[in-house]
Scaffold this active site. Structure first.
Site, PDB file in Angstrom:
ATOM      1  N   ARG A 215       0.837  -1.213   0.000  1.00  0.00           N
ATOM      2  CA  ARG A 215       0.000   0.000   0.000  1.00  0.00           C
ATOM      3  C   ARG A 215       0.862   1.249   0.000  1.00  0.00           C
ATOM      4  O   ARG A 215       1.861   1.341   0.735  1.00  0.00           O
ATOM      5  CB  ARG A 215      -0.902   0.024   1.231  1.00  0.00           C
ATOM      6  CG  ARG A 215      -1.977  -1.023   1.172  1.00  0.00           C
ATOM      7  CD  ARG A 215      -3.176  -0.640   2.042  1.00  0.00           C
ATOM      8  NE  ARG A 215      -3.999  -1.820   2.202  1.00  0.00           N
ATOM      9  CZ  ARG A 215      -3.871  -2.693   3.201  1.00  0.00           C
ATOM     10  NH1 ARG A 215      -3.006  -2.478   4.174  1.00  0.00           N
ATOM     11  NH2 ARG A 215      -4.616  -3.763   3.250  1.00  0.00           N
ATOM     12  N   ASP A 216       0.446   2.226  -0.807  1.00  0.00           N
ATOM     13  CA  ASP A 216       1.129   3.518  -0.788  1.00  0.00           C
ATOM     14  C   ASP A 216       0.896   4.184   0.569  1.00  0.00           C
ATOM     15  O   ASP A 216      -0.215   4.164   1.110  1.00  0.00           O
ATOM     16  CB  ASP A 216       0.607   4.412  -1.921  1.00  0.00           C
ATOM     17  CG  ASP A 216       1.538   5.585  -2.201  1.00  0.00           C
ATOM     18  OD1 ASP A 216       2.198   5.591  -3.249  1.00  0.00           O
ATOM     19  OD2 ASP A 216       1.617   6.499  -1.334  1.00  0.00           O
ATOM     20  N   ILE A 217       1.960   4.784   1.096  1.00  0.00           N
ATOM     21  CA  ILE A 217       1.897   5.377   2.438  1.00  0.00           C
ATOM     22  C   ILE A 217       1.062   6.662   2.448  1.00  0.00           C
ATOM     23  O   ILE A 217       0.561   7.082   3.498  1.00  0.00           O
ATOM     24  CB  ILE A 217       3.339   5.621   2.949  1.00  0.00           C
ATOM     25  CG1 ILE A 217       3.413   5.605   4.464  1.00  0.00           C
ATOM     26  CG2 ILE A 217       3.930   6.894   2.371  1.00  0.00           C
ATOM     27  CD1 ILE A 217       4.830   5.504   5.005  1.00  0.00           C
TER      28      ILE A 217
ATOM     29  N   ASN B  82       5.277   6.817 -13.162  1.00  0.00           N
ATOM     30  CA  ASN B  82       5.899   8.124 -13.312  1.00  0.00           C
ATOM     31  C   ASN B  82       7.364   7.904 -13.650  1.00  0.00           C
ATOM     32  O   ASN B  82       8.088   7.271 -12.880  1.00  0.00           O
ATOM     33  CB  ASN B  82       5.778   8.932 -12.012  1.00  0.00           C
ATOM     34  CG  ASN B  82       4.334   9.311 -11.713  1.00  0.00           C
ATOM     35  OD1 ASN B  82       3.585   9.669 -12.618  1.00  0.00           O
ATOM     36  ND2 ASN B  82       3.939   9.221 -10.454  1.00  0.00           N
TER      37      ASN B  82
ATOM     38  N   VAL C  78      10.595   8.299  -6.075  1.00  0.00           N
ATOM     39  CA  VAL C  78      11.392   7.130  -5.670  1.00  0.00           C
ATOM     40  C   VAL C  78      11.954   6.482  -6.933  1.00  0.00           C
ATOM     41  O   VAL C  78      11.198   6.025  -7.805  1.00  0.00           O
ATOM     42  CB  VAL C  78      10.542   6.124  -4.872  1.00  0.00           C
ATOM     43  CG1 VAL C  78      11.386   4.914  -4.489  1.00  0.00           C
ATOM     44  CG2 VAL C  78       9.951   6.779  -3.631  1.00  0.00           C
TER      45      VAL C  78
ATOM     46  N   HIS D 292       8.307   1.534 -10.235  1.00  0.00           N
ATOM     47  CA  HIS D 292       7.060   1.136  -9.586  1.00  0.00           C
ATOM     48  C   HIS D 292       5.875   1.588 -10.401  1.00  0.00           C
ATOM     49  O   HIS D 292       5.945   2.595 -11.108  1.00  0.00           O
ATOM     50  CB  HIS D 292       6.966   1.706  -8.157  1.00  0.00           C
ATOM     51  CG  HIS D 292       7.138   3.193  -8.077  1.00  0.00           C
ATOM     52  ND1 HIS D 292       8.368   3.797  -8.096  1.00  0.00           N
ATOM     53  CD2 HIS D 292       6.232   4.202  -8.009  1.00  0.00           C
ATOM     54  CE1 HIS D 292       8.218   5.106  -8.020  1.00  0.00           C
ATOM     55  NE2 HIS D 292       6.924   5.382  -7.982  1.00  0.00           N
TER      56      HIS D 292
ATOM     57  N   HIS E  91       1.725   2.453  -9.987  1.00  0.00           N
ATOM     58  CA  HIS E  91       0.643   2.756  -9.059  1.00  0.00           C
ATOM     59  C   HIS E  91      -0.643   2.116  -9.573  1.00  0.00           C
ATOM     60  O   HIS E  91      -1.001   2.327 -10.729  1.00  0.00           O
ATOM     61  CB  HIS E  91       0.392   4.267  -8.970  1.00  0.00           C
ATOM     62  CG  HIS E  91       1.564   5.090  -8.534  1.00  0.00           C
ATOM     63  ND1 HIS E  91       1.627   5.702  -7.302  1.00  0.00           N
ATOM     64  CD2 HIS E  91       2.724   5.414  -9.160  1.00  0.00           C
ATOM     65  CE1 HIS E  91       2.760   6.378  -7.190  1.00  0.00           C
ATOM     66  NE2 HIS E  91       3.452   6.224  -8.307  1.00  0.00           N
TER      67      HIS E  91
HETATM   68  P1  AMP Z   1       6.421   8.414  -7.487  1.00  0.00           P
HETATM   69  O1  AMP Z   1       6.061   9.861  -7.376  1.00  0.00           O
HETATM   70  O2  AMP Z   1       5.800   7.742  -8.684  1.00  0.00           O
HETATM   71  O3  AMP Z   1       7.923   8.182  -7.381  1.00  0.00           O
HETATM   72  O4  AMP Z   1       5.716   7.718  -6.269  1.00  0.00           O
HETATM   73  C1  AMP Z   1       6.357   7.346  -5.098  1.00  0.00           C
HETATM   74  C2  AMP Z   1       5.280   6.883  -4.168  1.00  0.00           C
HETATM   75  O5  AMP Z   1       5.880   6.201  -3.088  1.00  0.00           O
HETATM   76  C3  AMP Z   1       4.440   8.019  -3.567  1.00  0.00           C
HETATM   77  O6  AMP Z   1       3.080   7.829  -3.926  1.00  0.00           O
HETATM   78  C4  AMP Z   1       4.681   7.865  -2.066  1.00  0.00           C
HETATM   79  O7  AMP Z   1       3.533   8.146  -1.301  1.00  0.00           O
HETATM   80  C5  AMP Z   1       5.104   6.424  -1.949  1.00  0.00           C
HETATM   81  N1  AMP Z   1       5.922   6.103  -0.794  1.00  0.00           N
HETATM   82  C6  AMP Z   1       6.991   6.767  -0.331  1.00  0.00           C
HETATM   83  N2  AMP Z   1       7.518   6.159   0.741  1.00  0.00           N
HETATM   84  C7  AMP Z   1       6.737   5.054   0.962  1.00  0.00           C
HETATM   85  C8  AMP Z   1       6.756   4.009   1.943  1.00  0.00           C
HETATM   86  N3  AMP Z   1       7.683   3.939   2.902  1.00  0.00           N
HETATM   87  N4  AMP Z   1       5.800   3.056   1.857  1.00  0.00           N
HETATM   88  C9  AMP Z   1       4.858   3.103   0.903  1.00  0.00           C
HETATM   89  N5  AMP Z   1       4.802   4.056  -0.052  1.00  0.00           N
HETATM   90  C10 AMP Z   1       5.720   5.020  -0.012  1.00  0.00           C
END
Ligand code: AMP
Ligand code: ZN
Length: 119
Positions: free
Chosen positions: A28-30, A86, A95, A99, A101
């Protein structure tokens, strides 16, 4: 490696896992942007879509099928969902571990959401 999602794969940073196999992890996204917001990642460190190579072809397919399963298991198959990657700065990638979404559980807004100055 100093990578947040590699640490989630290793288990040194906790996550709410929803699917895992030998090659792929979903959690799950945080900071959820929809009622269902799950991230699907390869366990292998690939920074961005630009870095995926022909040798990753099977892995990329595994990611998509894991996304399909995550969406189905979350009850999104009938009403639909969005699968987003992204890639890089203009897309707002934060990140740098590949990944996807999975977003759903409500009617989603337009795809090309411009940067919001007050967010
Ligand atoms: P992006 O902008 O596509 O790189 O998305 C990175 C996603 O990672 C964002 O939606 C964040 O909310 C999510 N995220 C960051 N840290 C964590 C974490 N520790 N656990 C789960 N999701 C995370
Ligand atoms: Zn990584």
């Amino acid at each position: 490696m100093d990578c947040l999602f590699c640490k989630i794969v290793e288990g040194t940073i906790p996550s709410a896992k929803v699917y895992e196999d030998e090659h792929v992890l979903a959690f799950r996204d945080i900071q959820p942007q929809a009622p269902v917001h799950t991230l699907i990642i390869p366990k292998k460190h690939i920074p961005t879509m630009n870095d995926a190579a022909p040798e990753d072809m099977e892995l990329l397919g595994r990611i998509l099928l894991a996304a399909q399963k995550v969406a189905r298991d979350a009850g999104l198959a009938d009403d639909g969902y969005r699968l987003i990657n992204n890639c890089g700065r203009d897309a707002g990638q934060v990140v740098y571990h590949l990944h996807f979404h999975v977003l759903g559980g409500e009617k989603l807004g337009p795809l090309n959401v411009k940067e919001q100055p007050d967010r």
